[in-house]
Write a protein that holds these residues in place. Structure first.
Motif, mmCIF file in Angstrom:
data_model
loop_
_atom_site.group_PDB
_atom_site.id
_atom_site.type_symbol
_atom_site.label_atom_id
_atom_site.label_comp_id
_atom_site.label_asym_id
_atom_site.label_seq_id
_atom_site.Cartn_x
_atom_site.Cartn_y
_atom_site.Cartn_z
ATOM 1 N N VAL A 81 0.836 -1.202 0.000
ATOM 2 C CA VAL A 81 0.000 0.000 0.000
ATOM 3 C C VAL A 81 0.869 1.249 0.000
ATOM 4 O O VAL A 81 0.732 2.125 -0.861
ATOM 5 N N VAL A 82 1.746 1.354 0.974
ATOM 6 C CA VAL A 82 2.646 2.496 1.118
ATOM 7 C C VAL A 82 3.924 2.050 1.815
ATOM 8 O O VAL A 82 4.009 0.954 2.361
ATOM 9 N N HIS A 83 4.921 2.925 1.794
ATOM 10 C CA HIS A 83 6.170 2.806 2.555
ATOM 11 C C HIS A 83 7.081 1.683 2.067
ATOM 12 O O HIS A 83 7.969 1.240 2.812
ATOM 13 N N GLY A 84 6.891 1.218 0.841
ATOM 14 C CA GLY A 84 7.781 0.196 0.306
ATOM 15 C C GLY A 84 9.204 0.717 0.160
ATOM 16 O O GLY A 84 9.436 1.848 -0.286
ATOM 17 N N ILE A 85 10.177 -0.114 0.523
ATOM 18 C CA ILE A 85 11.592 0.262 0.429
ATOM 19 C C ILE A 85 12.129 -0.144 -0.940
ATOM 20 O O ILE A 85 12.032 -1.319 -1.321
ATOM 21 N N PRO A 86 12.701 0.782 -1.698
ATOM 22 C CA PRO A 86 13.270 0.428 -3.007
ATOM 23 C C PRO A 86 14.442 -0.547 -2.835
ATOM 24 O O PRO A 86 15.375 -0.267 -2.086
ATOM 25 N N ASP A 87 14.360 -1.667 -3.538
ATOM 26 C CA ASP A 87 15.404 -2.678 -3.418
ATOM 27 C C ASP A 87 15.728 -3.220 -4.797
ATOM 28 O O ASP A 87 15.478 -2.563 -5.809
ATOM 29 N N GLY A 88 16.266 -4.425 -4.847
ATOM 30 C CA GLY A 88 16.684 -4.999 -6.116
ATOM 31 C C GLY A 88 15.575 -5.681 -6.896
ATOM 32 O O GLY A 88 15.854 -6.290 -7.947
ATOM 33 N N PRO A 168 -6.570 2.006 4.527
ATOM 34 C CA PRO A 168 -6.025 1.791 5.873
ATOM 35 C C PRO A 168 -6.485 2.899 6.822
ATOM 36 O O PRO A 168 -6.207 4.073 6.593
ATOM 37 N N GLU A 169 -7.209 2.521 7.857
ATOM 38 C CA GLU A 169 -7.854 3.509 8.720
ATOM 39 C C GLU A 169 -6.854 4.344 9.523
ATOM 40 O O GLU A 169 -7.151 5.468 9.900
ATOM 41 N N ASP A 170 -5.678 3.792 9.813
ATOM 42 C CA ASP A 170 -4.725 4.483 10.669
ATOM 43 C C ASP A 170 -3.853 5.485 9.919
ATOM 44 O O ASP A 170 -3.069 6.201 10.534
ATOM 45 N N PHE A 171 -3.958 5.516 8.608
ATOM 46 C CA PHE A 171 -3.083 6.377 7.815
ATOM 47 C C PHE A 171 -3.902 7.360 6.991
ATOM 48 O O PHE A 171 -5.024 7.064 6.581
ATOM 49 N N ARG A 215 -11.291 -4.286 1.923
ATOM 50 C CA ARG A 215 -11.040 -4.312 3.358
ATOM 51 C C ARG A 215 -10.209 -3.103 3.771
ATOM 52 O O ARG A 215 -9.477 -2.528 2.970
ATOM 53 N N ASN A 216 -10.307 -2.750 5.063
ATOM 54 C CA ASN A 216 -9.515 -1.639 5.588
ATOM 55 C C ASN A 216 -8.282 -2.118 6.351
ATOM 56 O O ASN A 216 -7.500 -1.316 6.841
ATOM 57 N N SER A 217 -8.102 -3.431 6.457
ATOM 58 C CA SER A 217 -7.003 -3.982 7.250
ATOM 59 C C SER A 217 -5.737 -4.119 6.403
ATOM 60 O O SER A 217 -5.787 -4.240 5.178
ATOM 61 N N TYR A 218 -4.611 -4.114 7.084
ATOM 62 C CA TYR A 218 -3.305 -4.248 6.432
ATOM 63 C C TYR A 218 -2.356 -4.939 7.401
ATOM 64 O O TYR A 218 -2.633 -5.090 8.585
ATOM 65 N N LEU A 227 3.652 -1.527 4.196
ATOM 66 C CA LEU A 227 2.286 -1.921 4.537
ATOM 67 C C LEU A 227 1.686 -2.672 3.359
ATOM 68 O O LEU A 227 1.765 -2.203 2.213
ATOM 69 N N ARG A 228 1.110 -3.846 3.629
ATOM 70 C CA ARG A 228 0.508 -4.667 2.584
ATOM 71 C C ARG A 228 -0.945 -4.980 2.913
ATOM 72 O O ARG A 228 -1.328 -5.061 4.074
ATOM 73 N N THR A 229 -1.737 -5.190 1.887
ATOM 74 C CA THR A 229 -3.114 -5.614 2.087
ATOM 75 C C THR A 229 -3.118 -7.009 2.711
ATOM 76 O O THR A 229 -2.288 -7.859 2.360
ATOM 77 N N THR A 230 -4.022 -7.259 3.620
ATOM 78 C CA THR A 230 -4.067 -8.564 4.279
ATOM 79 C C THR A 230 -4.576 -9.662 3.361
ATOM 80 O O THR A 230 -4.261 -10.840 3.565
#
Length: 255
Positions: A81-88, A168-171, A215-218, A227-230
């Motif tokens: 959803v968000v906050h993914g770290i750029p990697d290989g 996501p309800e918390d964000f 869904r609103n959960s993650y 953060l990923r969808t459940t």
């Protein structure tokens, strides 16, 4: 404490916003099948360096994060959803990518996000991206003098409900200015006519994050950031930094 900015400060924030828009465009232009997420980060980093700007993301460590963020963009793919770290990770045909980026320039900050597909898009991803962009546009349209934060939140959540998407309800969004995250919090759920009143000079980052599964959960990855969808469904994310003005909302992170 909520800071109300002067018109001169809004102009300065607009310059930081231009850098953000250029960095996002560079990351998107670099995105292609087989390209790593690290390469997208490098493309955005080059734009910030050329503009004499710094990154509010790099080294940022909020209370929920176990380690400082290691990049200048968040790169979230498919069910992230968000906050993914750029990697290989190398992009694949049909991937849905969300890029979030910020810039600090001359003491002021801009923050924005985009979502797009790589290669051949899935029709359901196109619908998700369209709905998320519409949620941002409707949220911005509600950001007028005399309205309240609840009007923005209601506009965003109304689009999500129509599209049968979760969030996501918390964000949500946030105030922005000298720092990337300032008061007030800008929720994506709310009732019209409630919350902090919108005044000329108030600057906000509005950022709907829609999840196609409804869904609103993650869940949070072991990296403590992503953060990923459940349910494994895909997600999209759009964001602009805006200013509330007597002439209507002013988008500060347009190209």
């Amino acid at each position: 404490m909520v800071e109300i900015k002067s018109d001169a400060s809004l102009d300065a924030m607009r310059e930081a916003g231009r850098v953000v828009a250029d960095a996002l465009a560079a990351a998107r232009d670099a995105a292609a099948v087989g390209v790593t997420l690290q390469a997208l980060d490098e493309a955005a980093r080059a734009v910030l360096t050329a503009a004499g700007a710094s990154s509010p993301f790099l080294g940022y460590q909020p209370s929920f994060a176990p380690t400082p963020f290691p990049a200048v963009i968040c790169a979230s793919v498919n069910d992230a959803v968000v906050h993914g770290i750029p990697d290989g990770y190398r992009l694949r045909d049909g991937d849905l990518v969300s890029i979030d980026c910020g810039a600090e320039l001359d003491g002021w900050t801009g923050d924005a996000a985009i979502s797009f597909t790589v290669g051949t898009p899935r029709p359901e991803d196109v619908r998700l991206i369209t709905a998320t962009r519409q949620a941002l546009e409707d949220g911005i349209a509600a950001a007028t003098v005399g309205n309240r934060l609840g009007d923005i939140a209601h506009a965003v959540s109304r689009v999500a409900r129509r599209a049968a998407c979760g969030m996501p309800e918390d964000f949500g969004g946030h105030g922005i200015g000298r720092r990337m995250h300032e008061d007030p919090h800008v929720p994506n759920f709310g009732r019209p006519g409630r919350g902090f009143p919108l005044r000329h000079g108030l600057t906000l980052a509005i950022e709907p994050m829609l999840m196609s599964g409804g869904r609103n959960s993650y869940r949070t990855d072991p990296d403590g950031w992503t953060l990923r969808t459940t349910d494994g469904s895909r997600a999209a994310h759009f964001e602009h930094t805006i200013a509330i003005t007597a002439d209507g909302p002013r988008i500060l992170t347009l190209p």
